[in-house]
Design an enzyme around this catalytic site. Sequence first.
Site, PDB file in Angstrom:
ATOM      1  N   PRO A 101       0.850  -1.204   0.000  1.00 22.06           N
ATOM      2  CA  PRO A 101       0.000   0.000   0.000  1.00 22.06           C
ATOM      3  C   PRO A 101       0.880   1.246   0.000  1.00 22.06           C
ATOM      4  O   PRO A 101       1.234   1.785   1.054  1.00 22.06           O
ATOM      5  CB  PRO A 101      -0.797  -0.134   1.302  1.00 22.06           C
ATOM      6  CG  PRO A 101       0.110  -0.920   2.203  1.00 22.06           C
ATOM      7  CD  PRO A 101       0.913  -1.837   1.328  1.00 22.06           C
TER       8      PRO A 101
ATOM      9  N   ASP B 282       6.109   2.743   1.634  1.00 23.55           N
ATOM     10  CA  ASP B 282       5.179   1.701   2.066  1.00 23.55           C
ATOM     11  C   ASP B 282       4.483   2.211   3.333  1.00 23.55           C
ATOM     12  O   ASP B 282       5.127   2.404   4.366  1.00 23.55           O
ATOM     13  CB  ASP B 282       5.958   0.415   2.336  1.00 23.55           C
ATOM     14  CG  ASP B 282       5.055  -0.773   2.663  1.00 23.55           C
ATOM     15  OD1 ASP B 282       3.907  -0.561   3.089  1.00 23.55           O
ATOM     16  OD2 ASP B 282       5.507  -1.921   2.494  1.00 23.55           O
ATOM     17  N   HIS B 283       3.163   2.401   3.242  1.00 18.78           N
ATOM     18  CA  HIS B 283       2.443   2.991   4.375  1.00 18.78           C
ATOM     19  C   HIS B 283       2.358   2.045   5.567  1.00 18.78           C
ATOM     20  O   HIS B 283       1.977   2.467   6.673  1.00 18.78           O
ATOM     21  CB  HIS B 283       1.035   3.401   3.934  1.00 18.78           C
ATOM     22  CG  HIS B 283       0.633   4.769   4.402  1.00 18.78           C
ATOM     23  ND1 HIS B 283       0.851   5.206   5.683  1.00 18.78           N
ATOM     24  CD2 HIS B 283       0.045   5.800   3.754  1.00 18.78           C
ATOM     25  CE1 HIS B 283       0.403   6.424   5.822  1.00 18.78           C
ATOM     26  NE2 HIS B 283      -0.091   6.827   4.654  1.00 18.78           N
ATOM     27  N   ARG B 284       2.709   0.783   5.377  1.00 19.72           N
ATOM     28  CA  ARG B 284       2.757  -0.128   6.518  1.00 19.72           C
ATOM     29  C   ARG B 284       3.976   0.154   7.389  1.00 19.72           C
ATOM     30  O   ARG B 284       3.977  -0.122   8.598  1.00 19.72           O
ATOM     31  CB  ARG B 284       2.805  -1.582   6.027  1.00 19.72           C
ATOM     32  CG  ARG B 284       1.602  -2.028   5.236  1.00 19.72           C
ATOM     33  CD  ARG B 284       1.823  -3.408   4.631  1.00 19.72           C
ATOM     34  NE  ARG B 284       2.965  -3.412   3.705  1.00 19.72           N
ATOM     35  CZ  ARG B 284       3.396  -4.482   3.048  1.00 19.72           C
ATOM     36  NH1 ARG B 284       2.783  -5.658   3.245  1.00 19.72           N
ATOM     37  NH2 ARG B 284       4.411  -4.408   2.215  1.00 19.72           N
TER      38      ARG B 284
ATOM     39  N   CYS C 224       5.668   3.230   7.719  1.00 20.78           N
ATOM     40  CA  CYS C 224       5.662   4.522   8.395  1.00 20.78           C
ATOM     41  C   CYS C 224       4.404   5.289   8.036  1.00 20.78           C
ATOM     42  O   CYS C 224       3.678   4.917   7.105  1.00 20.78           O
ATOM     43  CB  CYS C 224       6.904   5.332   8.023  1.00 20.78           C
ATOM     44  SG  CYS C 224       6.871   5.960   6.320  1.00 20.78           S
TER      45      CYS C 224
END
Length: 482
Positions: free
Chosen positions: A279, A452-454, A456
């Site tokens: 994501p 990658d929004h997972r 940070c």
Amino acid sequence: MAEVREFTLPDLGEGLTEAVIVQWLVEVGDVVAVDQPVVEVETAKAMVEVPCPYGGVVTARFGEEGAEVPVGAPLVTVAVGAVPDDLAGDEGGTPCAWGSPRSSAVESGGGVDSAVAGPGGPTTAPAPAPPEAGEPQDSGSGNVLVGYGTSSSSARRRRIRPGAPEGSAHRPPAPASLAAAAGPAATTEANGTRTVAVISPLVRRIAREHGLDLRDVRGTGREGLILRTDVESEVRARAAREPVAVAAAGPVPGEERIPLKGLRGAAAEKFRRSRHEIPDATCWVDADATELLAARRAMNVPGAPKVSLLALLARICTAALARYPELNATVDTAAQEIVRLPTVHLGFAAQTDRGLVVPVVRDAQDRTVEQLSAEIARLTDAARAGKLSPAELSHGTFTLNNYGVFGVDGSTPILNHPEAAMLGVGRIAAKPWVHEGELAVRQVVQLSFTFDHRVCDGGTAGGFLRYVADCVERPALLLRGR
């Protein structure tokens, strides 16, 4: 008496399971020396020349140029001991240390002449006989290719056509022999009289992803071996048989179809996986790069090693990652854990005639700007020549993408899976800019940061990008950090 030894495509490392034949370097009848390259192949990582561990006369070639062959499939057979006295020497038939391919005796009166083989095997070729008692069997696995990608001195080449009886045919090896040559990765599944022969794990994975029963696929490889192209052809055929809303009248005149193989195929698979798993999000900022360009000019004084702009940006990246180490990471999806990495292996995107590649600068955090510049130049030259090793194209932890060389300002790139972040740099162009309270013409660059929004949130990503922009605008800030 000469004995025929079969040389198979060795394990090229990095989990590679197949390669595409680019160019044959020998022909049937040629005399080859031990460790002489016999074929140039393209893997998902690079172009490499594959040396043969036997010296003698080439009696058969397997696969045409452009064909895809799996690891463990035969490449050539060599009649060891068939070299004439005037060519014989210390380059005889002793195999090199790596690998232990099968050896087999030439059938009585069979000669050593053979037709060049296509993907399905040779039309006439000396068949490997069962090993004699006490003869080592080929394990088919663990073959470590030492020094591949480098050329050894070539042997003198000479056509040899011993008198083989016309019409003599040799029996091809049984499927069991093929499985033995392929090693543990080759398995068979029986259903009545139908035998499924598959070497490549990638073939099985593609079949599983498309719900394809391998027993319904006819292999075009040697002894019915199912290749990746066989599975992909069956998938396309099934899709064509399904009802389509708009009926196609046939192929469009002049259309061109380009197989997704080699480097392009590997990149396509990585892009697909990245979009499917990660994501990602992107933020960007404009920065005044006038002072950065001035700093580069000051460094490139006569007599000093040249420093590239990309090397300066690489140095800024390592400084920013030292402040935000959580971005030098990857996600272990199986364990559902974020893995923070201790060293920065900095990849940079490079466009070549064979497609996009990402060479990796190892331990970038420990290199000076001059060292970064020299290593980037070396890797770029090797990439354009197609001589990068698999190790130089893998295990990166962060990527620097300078798409400004294409004359564009911005981009939202796809992350280089499994990395968690990428810095994009657009072109540097003269633009109106407010500098010290006054309107002036400055050299402006757009910086983008995809993450990658997972790993940070936006605050961390924004802080990283702002620090990079500050260093671009005021390079002296680098003196305060690592």
